[in-house]
Design a protein around this motif. Structure first.
Motif, PDB file in Angstrom:
ATOM      1  N   ILE A  57       0.729  -1.040  -0.075  1.00  0.00           N
ATOM      2  CA  ILE A  57       0.094   0.132  -0.098  1.00  0.00           C
ATOM      3  C   ILE A  57       0.934   1.570   0.326  1.00  0.00           C
ATOM      4  O   ILE A  57       2.055   1.269   0.476  1.00  0.00           O
ATOM      5  N   VAL A  58       0.845   2.128  -0.687  1.00  0.00           N
ATOM      6  CA  VAL A  58       1.480   3.403  -1.253  1.00  0.00           C
ATOM      7  C   VAL A  58       0.988   4.698  -0.367  1.00  0.00           C
ATOM      8  O   VAL A  58      -0.020   4.478  -1.236  1.00  0.00           O
ATOM      9  N   MET A  59       0.863   5.276  -0.132  1.00  0.00           N
ATOM     10  CA  MET A  59       0.373   6.497   0.575  1.00  0.00           C
ATOM     11  C   MET A  59       0.421   7.748   0.711  1.00  0.00           C
ATOM     12  O   MET A  59       2.499   7.622   0.723  1.00  0.00           O
ATOM     13  N   VAL A  60       0.574   8.786   0.080  1.00  0.00           N
ATOM     14  CA  VAL A  60       0.763   9.984   0.250  1.00  0.00           C
ATOM     15  C   VAL A  60       0.353  11.080   1.134  1.00  0.00           C
ATOM     16  O   VAL A  60      -0.947  11.037   1.230  1.00  0.00           O
ATOM     17  N   VAL A  61       1.021  11.855   1.799  1.00  0.00           N
ATOM     18  CA  VAL A  61       0.851  12.314   2.545  1.00  0.00           C
ATOM     19  C   VAL A  61       1.287  14.055   2.690  1.00  0.00           C
ATOM     20  O   VAL A  61       2.792  13.604   2.254  1.00  0.00           O
ATOM     21  N   PHE A  62       0.590  14.836   2.224  1.00  0.00           N
ATOM     22  CA  PHE A  62       1.297  16.305   2.471  1.00  0.00           C
ATOM     23  C   PHE A  62       0.258  17.017   3.153  1.00  0.00           C
ATOM     24  O   PHE A  62      -0.612  17.238   2.810  1.00  0.00           O
ATOM     25  N   ILE A  63       1.141  18.038   4.185  1.00  0.00           N
ATOM     26  CA  ILE A  63       0.752  18.500   4.972  1.00  0.00           C
ATOM     27  C   ILE A  63       1.300  19.647   5.383  1.00  0.00           C
ATOM     28  O   ILE A  63       2.182  19.405   7.077  1.00  0.00           O
ATOM     29  N   PRO A  64       1.079  20.461   4.942  1.00  0.00           N
ATOM     30  CA  PRO A  64       2.221  21.744   4.885  1.00  0.00           C
ATOM     31  C   PRO A  64       2.709  22.276   6.207  1.00  0.00           C
ATOM     32  O   PRO A  64       3.623  22.975   6.561  1.00  0.00           O
ATOM     33  N   GLU A  65       1.757  22.668   6.710  1.00  0.00           N
ATOM     34  CA  GLU A  65       0.864  23.710   7.924  1.00  0.00           C
ATOM     35  C   GLU A  65      -0.062  22.977   8.605  1.00  0.00           C
ATOM     36  O   GLU A  65      -0.806  22.161   8.123  1.00  0.00           O
ATOM     37  N   LEU A  66      -0.546  23.457  10.239  1.00  0.00           N
ATOM     38  CA  LEU A  66      -1.287  23.011  10.585  1.00  0.00           C
ATOM     39  C   LEU A  66      -2.364  23.680  11.306  1.00  0.00           C
ATOM     40  O   LEU A  66      -3.123  23.699  12.094  1.00  0.00           O
ATOM     41  N   GLU A  67      -2.498  24.624   9.953  1.00  0.00           N
ATOM     42  CA  GLU A  67      -2.930  25.748  10.431  1.00  0.00           C
ATOM     43  C   GLU A  67      -4.513  25.874   8.940  1.00  0.00           C
ATOM     44  O   GLU A  67      -4.250  25.638   8.142  1.00  0.00           O
ATOM     45  N   GLY A  68      -5.695  27.155   9.655  1.00  0.00           N
ATOM     46  CA  GLY A  68      -6.501  27.123   8.220  1.00  0.00           C
ATOM     47  C   GLY A  68      -7.150  25.867   7.519  1.00  0.00           C
ATOM     48  O   GLY A  68      -7.410  24.674   8.477  1.00  0.00           O
ATOM     49  N   TYR A  69      -6.624  25.551   6.511  1.00  0.00           N
ATOM     50  CA  TYR A  69      -7.560  24.391   5.025  1.00  0.00           C
ATOM     51  C   TYR A  69      -6.810  23.119   5.910  1.00  0.00           C
ATOM     52  O   TYR A  69      -7.652  21.876   5.853  1.00  0.00           O
ATOM     53  N   TYR A  70      -5.438  23.045   6.512  1.00  0.00           N
ATOM     54  CA  TYR A  70      -4.910  21.538   7.373  1.00  0.00           C
ATOM     55  C   TYR A  70      -5.174  21.752   8.272  1.00  0.00           C
ATOM     56  O   TYR A  70      -4.456  20.138   9.217  1.00  0.00           O
ATOM     57  N   GLU A  71      -5.285  21.989   8.857  1.00  0.00           N
ATOM     58  CA  GLU A  71      -5.736  22.023  10.598  1.00  0.00           C
ATOM     59  C   GLU A  71      -6.407  20.810  11.199  1.00  0.00           C
ATOM     60  O   GLU A  71      -5.606  20.527  12.199  1.00  0.00           O
ATOM     61  N   ASP A  72      -7.401  20.429  10.765  1.00  0.00           N
ATOM     62  CA  ASP A  72      -7.583  18.794  11.142  1.00  0.00           C
ATOM     63  C   ASP A  72      -7.149  17.949  10.515  1.00  0.00           C
ATOM     64  O   ASP A  72      -7.714  16.984  10.608  1.00  0.00           O
ATOM     65  N   MET A  73      -6.686  18.519   9.605  1.00  0.00           N
ATOM     66  CA  MET A  73      -5.204  17.169   8.414  1.00  0.00           C
ATOM     67  C   MET A  73      -4.724  16.220   9.147  1.00  0.00           C
ATOM     68  O   MET A  73      -4.529  15.196   9.240  1.00  0.00           O
ATOM     69  N   PHE A  74      -3.659  16.402  10.139  1.00  0.00           N
ATOM     70  CA  PHE A  74      -2.788  15.451  10.524  1.00  0.00           C
ATOM     71  C   PHE A  74      -3.662  14.399  11.577  1.00  0.00           C
ATOM     72  O   PHE A  74      -3.564  13.495  11.557  1.00  0.00           O
ATOM     73  N   GLU A  75      -5.156  14.774  12.292  1.00  0.00           N
ATOM     74  CA  GLU A  75      -5.789  13.618  13.473  1.00  0.00           C
ATOM     75  C   GLU A  75      -6.470  12.637  12.283  1.00  0.00           C
ATOM     76  O   GLU A  75      -6.006  11.736  12.423  1.00  0.00           O
ATOM     77  N   VAL A  76      -6.659  13.577  10.874  1.00  0.00           N
ATOM     78  CA  VAL A  76      -7.049  12.560   9.845  1.00  0.00           C
ATOM     79  C   VAL A  76      -5.923  11.526   9.287  1.00  0.00           C
ATOM     80  O   VAL A  76      -6.617  10.515   9.360  1.00  0.00           O
ATOM     81  N   VAL A  77      -4.937  12.192   9.157  1.00  0.00           N
ATOM     82  CA  VAL A  77      -3.903  11.232   8.611  1.00  0.00           C
ATOM     83  C   VAL A  77      -3.757   9.790   9.689  1.00  0.00           C
ATOM     84  O   VAL A  77      -3.280   8.641   9.678  1.00  0.00           O
ATOM     85  N   LYS A  78      -3.882  10.553  11.191  1.00  0.00           N
ATOM     86  CA  LYS A  78      -2.975  10.263  12.033  1.00  0.00           C
ATOM     87  C   LYS A  78      -4.390   8.738  11.654  1.00  0.00           C
ATOM     88  O   LYS A  78      -3.405   7.087  12.052  1.00  0.00           O
ATOM     89  N   ILE A  79      -5.780   9.022  12.077  1.00  0.00           N
ATOM     90  CA  ILE A  79      -7.014   8.125  12.116  1.00  0.00           C
ATOM     91  C   ILE A  79      -6.476   6.221  10.962  1.00  0.00           C
ATOM     92  O   ILE A  79      -6.561   5.863  11.378  1.00  0.00           O
TER      93      ILE A  79
END
Length: 115
Positions: free
Chosen positions: A22-44
């Motif tokens: 399984i190949v997964m790409v992750v792109f979260i350049p910052e933890l604010e704005g649009y990407y604010e909750d994305m880190f939690e989603v990626v971890k899950i």
């Protein structure tokens, strides 16, 4: 100059212990704005993947230029042996190019691409 021959030249190919990657790409350049909750989603997503894949499967994560917090998290997953391969890109090269690079580096007969 080295003497003798390379001992691996005469050996057979390395035997794969997995048949699916399984190949997964992750792109979260910052933890604010649009990407604010994305880190939690990626971890899950990653934790769910780790808990549910068969033993004959392996995980490659490609970090596509994420912030330091995300890179450190992914590095810890690799160090702990929870993922099989980790590719770190300094800058975002785009999802498709990152996925293609991960797929080309895979030797398994079955490859799943996800993001």
């Amino acid at each position: 100059m080295r003497l003798g021959g390379n001992p691996q030249k005469g050996e057979a190919f390395i035997k794969l212990e997995t048949n699916h990657r399984i190949v997964m790409v992750v792109f979260i350049p910052e933890l604010e704005g649009y990407y604010e909750d994305m880190f939690e989603v990626v971890k899950i997503s990653i934790n769910s993947l780790i808990k549910t894949i068969p033993t004959k499967s392996a995980i490659t994560i490609i970090d596509n230029g994420s912030c330091e917090v995300v890179v450190n998290y992914l590095g810890a997953l690799f160090k702990d042996g929870l993922i099989d391969a980790l590719q770190l890109l300094k800058t975002n090269i785009g999802k498709i190019d990152a996925l293609i690079g991960g797929a080309r580096a895979s030797r398994e007969p079955i490859i799943t691409l996800t993001d």
